[in-house]
Design an enzyme around this catalytic site. Sequence first.
Site, PDB file in Angstrom:
ATOM      1  N   SER A  20       0.805  -1.224   0.000  1.00 42.58           N
ATOM      2  CA  SER A  20       0.000   0.000   0.000  1.00 42.58           C
ATOM      3  C   SER A  20       0.841   1.279   0.000  1.00 42.58           C
ATOM      4  CB  SER A  20      -0.975  -0.003   1.180  1.00 42.58           C
ATOM      5  OG  SER A  20      -1.938  -1.008   0.978  1.00 42.58           O
ATOM      6  N   LYS A  69      -9.667  -5.460  10.325  1.00 47.02           N
ATOM      7  CA  LYS A  69     -10.787  -4.833   9.606  1.00 47.02           C
ATOM      8  C   LYS A  69     -12.059  -4.753  10.457  1.00 47.02           C
ATOM      9  CE  LYS A  69      -9.076  -5.877   4.997  1.00 47.02           C
ATOM     10  NZ  LYS A  69      -9.329  -6.421   3.657  1.00 47.02           N
ATOM     11  N   GLY A 130     -15.780 -19.443  -1.192  1.00 45.31           N
ATOM     12  CA  GLY A 130     -15.456 -18.841   0.091  1.00 45.31           C
ATOM     13  C   GLY A 130     -16.596 -17.977   0.595  1.00 45.31           C
TER      14      GLY A 130
HETATM   15  P1  ATR Z   1     -10.752 -13.748   4.493  1.00 43.71           P
HETATM   16  O1  ATR Z   1     -10.838 -12.482   5.272  1.00 43.71           O
HETATM   17  O2  ATR Z   1      -9.489 -13.929   3.687  1.00 43.71           O
HETATM   18  O3  ATR Z   1     -11.977 -14.019   3.685  1.00 43.71           O
HETATM   19  P2  ATR Z   1     -11.685 -15.567   6.486  1.00 43.71           P
HETATM   20  O4  ATR Z   1     -12.773 -14.607   6.831  1.00 43.71           O
HETATM   21  O5  ATR Z   1     -10.927 -16.258   7.584  1.00 43.71           O
HETATM   22  O6  ATR Z   1     -10.593 -14.891   5.590  1.00 43.71           O
HETATM   23  O7  ATR Z   1     -12.319 -16.670   5.517  1.00 43.71           O
HETATM   24  C1  ATR Z   1     -11.551 -17.677   4.948  1.00 43.71           C
HETATM   25  C2  ATR Z   1     -12.391 -18.377   3.875  1.00 43.71           C
HETATM   26  O8  ATR Z   1     -11.550 -19.298   3.168  1.00 43.71           O
HETATM   27  C3  ATR Z   1     -13.548 -19.185   4.414  1.00 43.71           C
HETATM   28  O9  ATR Z   1     -14.604 -19.162   3.481  1.00 43.71           O
HETATM   29  C4  ATR Z   1     -12.945 -20.600   4.518  1.00 43.71           C
HETATM   30  O10 ATR Z   1     -13.894 -21.619   4.445  1.00 43.71           O
HETATM   31  P3  ATR Z   1     -14.645 -22.176   5.786  1.00 43.71           P
HETATM   32  O11 ATR Z   1     -15.542 -21.060   6.229  1.00 43.71           O
HETATM   33  O12 ATR Z   1     -15.413 -23.351   5.338  1.00 43.71           O
HETATM   34  O13 ATR Z   1     -13.543 -22.468   6.763  1.00 43.71           O
HETATM   35  C5  ATR Z   1     -12.119 -20.604   3.269  1.00 43.71           C
HETATM   36  N1  ATR Z   1     -11.002 -21.572   3.241  1.00 43.71           N
HETATM   37  C6  ATR Z   1      -9.804 -21.475   3.869  1.00 43.71           C
HETATM   38  N2  ATR Z   1      -9.012 -22.509   3.551  1.00 43.71           N
HETATM   39  C7  ATR Z   1      -9.722 -23.287   2.686  1.00 43.71           C
HETATM   40  C8  ATR Z   1      -9.460 -24.503   1.968  1.00 43.71           C
HETATM   41  N3  ATR Z   1      -8.281 -25.143   2.093  1.00 43.71           N
HETATM   42  N4  ATR Z   1     -10.426 -24.984   1.165  1.00 43.71           N
HETATM   43  C9  ATR Z   1     -11.614 -24.353   1.038  1.00 43.71           C
HETATM   44  N5  ATR Z   1     -11.921 -23.193   1.675  1.00 43.71           N
HETATM   45  C10 ATR Z   1     -10.996 -22.681   2.495  1.00 43.71           C
END
Ligand code: ATR
Length: 276
Positions: A20, A69, A130
């Site tokens: 940034s 955030k 996601g």
């Molecule tokens: P961000 O702010 O990056 O969105 P977050 O709010 O922690 O981070 O969300 C992470 C997302 O990545 C979630 O949707 C998570 O799925 P779950 O809610 O089912 O846990 C998803 N995620 C993380 N690792 C994953 C993986 N290996 N395969 C599929 N989904 C994954």
Amino acid sequence: MTDKFDPYAVIGNPIAFSKSPLIHMAFARTTGQDMEYTKIEAPLGGFAATVEAFRQAGAKGINITAPFKLDAFAYATQRSARAELAGAANALKFDGAHVLAENFDGVGLVRDVVHNLGASLRGKRVLLLGAGGAARGALLPFLAEGPALLVIANRSIEKAEQLAAIGKQHGTVQAARYEALQGQTFDVVFNATSASLRAELPPVPADVFQACGLAYELAYGKGVTPFLRLAQNAGVAQLADGVGMLAEQAAEAFSWWRGVRPATAAVIQQLTVPLV
Ligand code: ATR
């Protein structure tokens, strides 16, 4: 008094690798704005105290990255509709005692897709992988583009269902388990999971890419992630990562703070990691 060297910063933990400052200082140079933009690492649990100290030093605004955030959203005294919807802020503006919160992640993503990549979402079948913070920020900006269908897939199906419930006043949205995507095709597929940060592949069946013109990885600077590799092997013509989203959300924040919109092409080119 002039506005010489108004202080701005991005706050996160860790923050060392944030792009940034580079982006905003490039914007400041090209638009002739006298401002400085630094990076600040706040201790975990210490967001508000860090921001207070920065405001004492004359800060005009900040960007916020993980994991703050939600703290930034809570810290604000006024929140935009999209910050409210995302439940998170990625930019704050300080105006006397007022702290205004915005979230430009989703609009930055859509702007990258539509203006930089030339891909319309209107009337399209769109798949969003996601249902975390990144997906939440994209929800309303996606629906504002008028896709025929938005499917949100997530391992924890209840999180996808919550987002679909929020989105349904604004368009046709469905929640799905990954297994249910078998045999379905989409025009555009976005990976908003954090899987790529650990070089993991979300369990998405390759079928979804059969008629797909654009596969978009929201993470940036990781090269061809497992998600992009799957799309590439399935024959998807256009691959993109989140470098354009990063630049466009920065440009939105910069315009909001300074009242002048910077061009983004040069910083996108500078920060692009080739997808080969
Ligand atoms: P961000 O702010 O990056 O969105 P977050 O709010 O922690 O981070 O969300 C992470 C997302 O990545 C979630 O949707 C998570 O799925 P779950 O809610 O089912 O846990 C998803 N995620 C993380 N690792 C994953 C993986 N290996 N395969 C599929 N989904 C994954």
